[in-house]
Design a protein around this motif. Sequence first.
Motif, PDB file in Angstrom:
ATOM      1  N   GLN A 155      33.955  45.185  36.197  1.00  0.00           N
ATOM      2  CA  GLN A 155      34.725  46.112  35.372  1.00  0.00           C
ATOM      3  C   GLN A 155      34.644  45.771  33.892  1.00  0.00           C
ATOM      4  OE1 GLN A 155      38.405  45.555  37.505  1.00  0.00           O
ATOM      5  NE2 GLN A 155      38.114  47.396  38.735  1.00  0.00           N
ATOM      6  N   ARG A 156      34.715  44.495  33.567  1.00  0.00           N
ATOM      7  CA  ARG A 156      34.618  44.102  32.150  1.00  0.00           C
ATOM      8  C   ARG A 156      33.277  44.491  31.561  1.00  0.00           C
ATOM      9  NH1 ARG A 156      37.262  38.008  32.677  1.00  0.00           N
ATOM     10  NH2 ARG A 156      39.454  38.661  32.711  1.00  0.00           N
ATOM     11  N   ASN A 157      32.218  44.297  32.323  1.00  0.00           N
ATOM     12  CA  ASN A 157      30.897  44.684  31.822  1.00  0.00           C
ATOM     13  C   ASN A 157      30.790  46.191  31.651  1.00  0.00           C
ATOM     14  OD1 ASN A 157      29.858  42.140  31.509  1.00  0.00           O
ATOM     15  ND2 ASN A 157      28.660  42.143  33.396  1.00  0.00           N
ATOM     16  N   LEU A 158      31.340  46.937  32.591  1.00  0.00           N
ATOM     17  CA  LEU A 158      31.299  48.395  32.487  1.00  0.00           C
ATOM     18  C   LEU A 158      32.132  48.889  31.308  1.00  0.00           C
ATOM     19  CD1 LEU A 158      31.617  49.252  36.281  1.00  0.00           C
ATOM     20  CD2 LEU A 158      29.607  49.673  34.852  1.00  0.00           C
ATOM     21  N   VAL A 159      33.268  48.243  31.055  1.00  0.00           N
ATOM     22  CA  VAL A 159      34.060  48.577  29.871  1.00  0.00           C
ATOM     23  C   VAL A 159      33.267  48.267  28.609  1.00  0.00           C
ATOM     24  CG1 VAL A 159      36.092  47.927  28.506  1.00  0.00           C
ATOM     25  CG2 VAL A 159      36.313  48.300  30.967  1.00  0.00           C
ATOM     26  N   GLY A 160      32.634  47.106  28.584  1.00  0.00           N
ATOM     27  CA  GLY A 160      31.930  46.654  27.388  1.00  0.00           C
ATOM     28  C   GLY A 160      30.828  47.587  26.942  1.00  0.00           C
TER      29      GLY A 160
ATOM     30  N   ALA B 225      37.038  52.898  31.168  1.00  0.00           N
ATOM     31  CA  ALA B 225      38.131  52.670  30.224  1.00  0.00           C
ATOM     32  C   ALA B 225      38.683  51.264  30.409  1.00  0.00           C
ATOM     33  CB  ALA B 225      39.237  53.701  30.458  1.00  0.00           C
ATOM     34  N   SER B 226      39.192  50.685  29.331  1.00  0.00           N
ATOM     35  CA  SER B 226      39.698  49.310  29.397  1.00  0.00           C
ATOM     36  C   SER B 226      40.828  49.174  30.407  1.00  0.00           C
ATOM     37  CB  SER B 226      40.160  48.845  28.013  1.00  0.00           C
ATOM     38  OG  SER B 226      41.170  49.703  27.504  1.00  0.00           O
ATOM     39  N   SER B 227      41.564  50.248  30.633  1.00  0.00           N
ATOM     40  CA  SER B 227      42.646  50.212  31.618  1.00  0.00           C
ATOM     41  C   SER B 227      42.118  50.078  33.043  1.00  0.00           C
ATOM     42  CB  SER B 227      43.494  51.483  31.521  1.00  0.00           C
ATOM     43  OG  SER B 227      42.692  52.641  31.748  1.00  0.00           O
ATOM     44  N   GLY B 228      40.811  50.247  33.217  1.00  0.00           N
ATOM     45  CA  GLY B 228      40.210  50.150  34.541  1.00  0.00           C
ATOM     46  C   GLY B 228      39.959  48.738  35.015  1.00  0.00           C
ATOM     47  N   VAL B 229      40.218  47.749  34.170  1.00  0.00           N
ATOM     48  CA  VAL B 229      40.040  46.348  34.580  1.00  0.00           C
ATOM     49  C   VAL B 229      41.281  45.906  35.334  1.00  0.00           C
ATOM     50  CG1 VAL B 229      39.559  43.996  33.826  1.00  0.00           C
ATOM     51  CG2 VAL B 229      38.593  45.927  32.559  1.00  0.00           C
ATOM     52  N   ASP B 230      41.242  46.101  36.643  1.00  0.00           N
ATOM     53  CA  ASP B 230      42.410  45.792  37.464  1.00  0.00           C
ATOM     54  C   ASP B 230      42.059  44.968  38.701  1.00  0.00           C
ATOM     55  OD1 ASP B 230      41.082  47.637  39.024  1.00  0.00           O
ATOM     56  OD2 ASP B 230      42.653  49.163  38.957  1.00  0.00           O
ATOM     57  N   GLY B 231      40.794  44.593  38.843  1.00  0.00           N
ATOM     58  CA  GLY B 231      40.389  43.805  39.996  1.00  0.00           C
ATOM     59  C   GLY B 231      40.271  44.589  41.283  1.00  0.00           C
ATOM     60  N   ASN B 232      40.449  45.898  41.205  1.00  0.00           N
ATOM     61  CA  ASN B 232      40.398  46.744  42.391  1.00  0.00           C
ATOM     62  C   ASN B 232      39.177  47.652  42.323  1.00  0.00           C
ATOM     63  OD1 ASN B 232      41.096  48.292  44.698  1.00  0.00           O
ATOM     64  ND2 ASN B 232      42.181  49.772  43.411  1.00  0.00           N
TER      65      ASN B 232
END
Length: 239
Positions: free
Chosen positions: A37-42, A47-54
């Motif tokens: 998720q962090r890479n996809l946000v980067g 969206a940054s709110s998508g970094v939730d581990g799910n």
Amino acid sequence: MKRTPALRALAAGVLAAAVLALLPAQAQAIDSTTWVQRNLVGIGYLASSGVDGNYGPQTAAAVRSFQHDNGLDEDGVYGGRTELALHNKVEEVQRVAGSGADGAYGAGTTSAVSTWQHSHNLSNDGIAGPATMNAMGVARTVQITAQWKFPSHGWSVSGQFGCLDQIYTHESGWKVYATNPSSGAYGIPQSLPGDKMASAGSDWQTNPATQLQWGLDYIKGRYGDPCSAWSFWQAHNWY
């Protein structure tokens, strides 16, 4: 080049067993969901709110979008091929931004990209979205990768890309791992045998830029330009 009409069925995204044997490290992805998720946000796919581990629908949709842009099967599954492509794309951004090229878009990369954006009069949000990638000279899609190689071949994008798009859409769907199950033709340009593309780089099995370099060189040498190659393809169903 590689096949008769009877052999033109493609199995896009199916890698030959011999190729898999050479790439054992790609058998499965090892990134945690949070790092995916962090890479996809980067790089602007989530969206940054998508970094939730799910690994839910939002992440799967972002993965599918990334896969589409990078010549991969668009299944939303984060396997080894997608992991390799995502790490490579992040590393391209990191090299330009001047951060450590480790394929992980963490706080250091975000800061470096923000600084780079500021110095190039871009919105300095630290995210390498389409505008930032374009300014960096990092191709976001396999089609852009091909287009940026046109000037060195003496072609205009406006005059020739439509023809190339027709060829590669018919041949492989622009898929890096496309394999013809009958002939073994491989990659975006459907080289037969696939290892002909080694003349353009040792990473020909996995790197769309290498495959496209070989494919455009082939078209230049045999037909002169993509529209001449497309005319031949229309008459023969191969090129």
